[in-house]
Motif scaffolding. Sequence first.
Motif, PDB file in Angstrom:
ATOM      1  N   UNK A  42      10.985   5.477  -2.903  1.00  0.00           N
ATOM      2  CA  UNK A  42      11.105   6.826  -2.387  1.00  0.00           C
ATOM      3  C   UNK A  42      10.021   7.250  -1.422  1.00  0.00           C
ATOM      4  N   UNK A  43       9.146   6.325  -1.076  1.00  0.00           N
ATOM      5  CA  UNK A  43       8.047   6.664  -0.167  1.00  0.00           C
ATOM      6  C   UNK A  43       8.092   5.783   1.070  1.00  0.00           C
ATOM      7  N   UNK A  44       7.399   6.225   2.113  1.00  0.00           N
ATOM      8  CA  UNK A  44       7.319   5.434   3.322  1.00  0.00           C
ATOM      9  C   UNK A  44       6.326   4.291   3.149  1.00  0.00           C
ATOM     10  N   UNK A  45       6.526   3.289   3.958  1.00  0.00           N
ATOM     11  CA  UNK A  45       5.581   2.176   3.990  1.00  0.00           C
ATOM     12  C   UNK A  45       4.219   2.683   4.443  1.00  0.00           C
ATOM     13  N   UNK A  46       3.154   2.186   3.793  1.00  0.00           N
ATOM     14  CA  UNK A  46       1.821   2.626   4.164  1.00  0.00           C
ATOM     15  C   UNK A  46       0.862   1.456   4.303  1.00  0.00           C
ATOM     16  N   UNK A  47      -0.097   1.649   5.169  1.00  0.00           N
ATOM     17  CA  UNK A  47      -1.139   0.653   5.401  1.00  0.00           C
ATOM     18  C   UNK A  47      -2.033   0.537   4.176  1.00  0.00           C
ATOM     19  N   UNK A  48      -2.421  -0.702   3.855  1.00  0.00           N
ATOM     20  CA  UNK A  48      -3.341  -0.942   2.748  1.00  0.00           C
ATOM     21  C   UNK A  48      -4.660  -1.524   3.265  1.00  0.00           C
ATOM     22  N   UNK A  49      -4.566  -2.649   3.958  1.00  0.00           N
ATOM     23  CA  UNK A  49      -5.785  -3.304   4.449  1.00  0.00           C
ATOM     24  C   UNK A  49      -5.421  -4.273   5.559  1.00  0.00           C
ATOM     25  N   UNK A  50      -6.407  -4.581   6.405  1.00  0.00           N
ATOM     26  CA  UNK A  50      -6.194  -5.557   7.468  1.00  0.00           C
ATOM     27  C   UNK A  50      -7.515  -6.230   7.784  1.00  0.00           C
ATOM     28  N   UNK A  51      -7.418  -7.409   8.395  1.00  0.00           N
ATOM     29  CA  UNK A  51      -8.614  -8.187   8.692  1.00  0.00           C
ATOM     30  C   UNK A  51      -8.462  -8.852  10.047  1.00  0.00           C
ATOM     31  N   UNK A  52      -9.536  -8.908  10.794  1.00  0.00           N
ATOM     32  CA  UNK A  52      -9.513  -9.545  12.103  1.00  0.00           C
ATOM     33  C   UNK A  52      -9.387 -11.055  11.955  1.00  0.00           C
ATOM     34  N   UNK A  53      -9.109 -11.730  13.063  1.00  0.00           N
ATOM     35  CA  UNK A  53      -8.906 -13.172  12.972  1.00  0.00           C
ATOM     36  C   UNK A  53     -10.184 -13.884  12.573  1.00  0.00           C
ATOM     37  N   UNK A  54     -11.332 -13.302  12.909  1.00  0.00           N
ATOM     38  CA  UNK A  54     -12.607 -13.913  12.515  1.00  0.00           C
ATOM     39  C   UNK A  54     -12.899 -13.714  11.036  1.00  0.00           C
ATOM     40  N   UNK A  55     -12.218 -12.756  10.414  1.00  0.00           N
ATOM     41  CA  UNK A  55     -12.457 -12.487   9.005  1.00  0.00           C
ATOM     42  C   UNK A  55     -13.696 -11.661   8.744  1.00  0.00           C
ATOM     43  N   UNK A  56     -14.266 -11.087   9.774  1.00  0.00           N
ATOM     44  CA  UNK A  56     -15.518 -10.351   9.623  1.00  0.00           C
ATOM     45  C   UNK A  56     -15.338  -8.842   9.677  1.00  0.00           C
ATOM     46  N   UNK A  57     -14.127  -8.394   9.897  1.00  0.00           N
ATOM     47  CA  UNK A  57     -13.900  -6.963  10.066  1.00  0.00           C
ATOM     48  C   UNK A  57     -12.703  -6.546   9.231  1.00  0.00           C
ATOM     49  N   UNK A  58     -12.964  -6.034   8.031  1.00  0.00           N
ATOM     50  CA  UNK A  58     -11.898  -5.565   7.164  1.00  0.00           C
ATOM     51  C   UNK A  58     -11.752  -4.061   7.271  1.00  0.00           C
ATOM     52  N   UNK A  59     -10.525  -3.596   7.263  1.00  0.00           N
ATOM     53  CA  UNK A  59     -10.252  -2.164   7.322  1.00  0.00           C
ATOM     54  C   UNK A  59      -9.354  -1.810   6.146  1.00  0.00           C
ATOM     55  N   UNK A  60      -9.617  -0.658   5.518  1.00  0.00           N
ATOM     56  CA  UNK A  60      -8.918  -0.296   4.289  1.00  0.00           C
ATOM     57  C   UNK A  60      -8.410   1.137   4.344  1.00  0.00           C
ATOM     58  N   UNK A  61      -7.314   1.331   3.642  1.00  0.00           N
ATOM     59  CA  UNK A  61      -6.871   2.697   3.382  1.00  0.00           C
ATOM     60  C   UNK A  61      -7.891   3.344   2.456  1.00  0.00           C
ATOM     61  N   UNK A  62      -8.108   4.619   2.631  1.00  0.00           N
ATOM     62  CA  UNK A  62      -9.149   5.307   1.873  1.00  0.00           C
ATOM     63  C   UNK A  62      -8.966   5.165   0.363  1.00  0.00           C
TER      64      UNK A  62
END
Length: 124
Positions: A42-62
């Motif tokens: 019942x909810x929309x798709x949401x971002x959780x986490x992502x990582x750059x190809x180098x693996x040095x830059x992770x981004x997260x949902x709050x």
Amino acid sequence: QVQLVESGGGLVQAGGSLRLSCTASGRTTTYYPMGWFRQAPGKEREFVAAISWRGSNGQYQHSVKGRFTISRENGKNTVYLQMDSLKPEDTAVYYCTTGSKVYNYTRGNDYEYWGQGTQVTVSS
């Protein structure tokens, strides 16, 4: 083309941990960022986490920052999502994704390839 296959989902009690894996095949994804999204009923798709190809830059949902950790092994064409201190609200189908022209990690439409998803259920 790139094929993505997720694994590692399941049923866990609140406070527990799971580790999701996603392995890519076909065209190499070594230089692509990789991400995880989720969709609850019942909810929309949401971002959780992502990582750059180098693996040095992770981004997260709050809401998952400090509990989830994304990592990758380019030699194995695999990305992981370590999920700790799970909560019932983390219950969802989790999708792995990647693409060659991802300019905004949090925007699902930037990604080209998606896995079939793996179910994560957290009981209270």
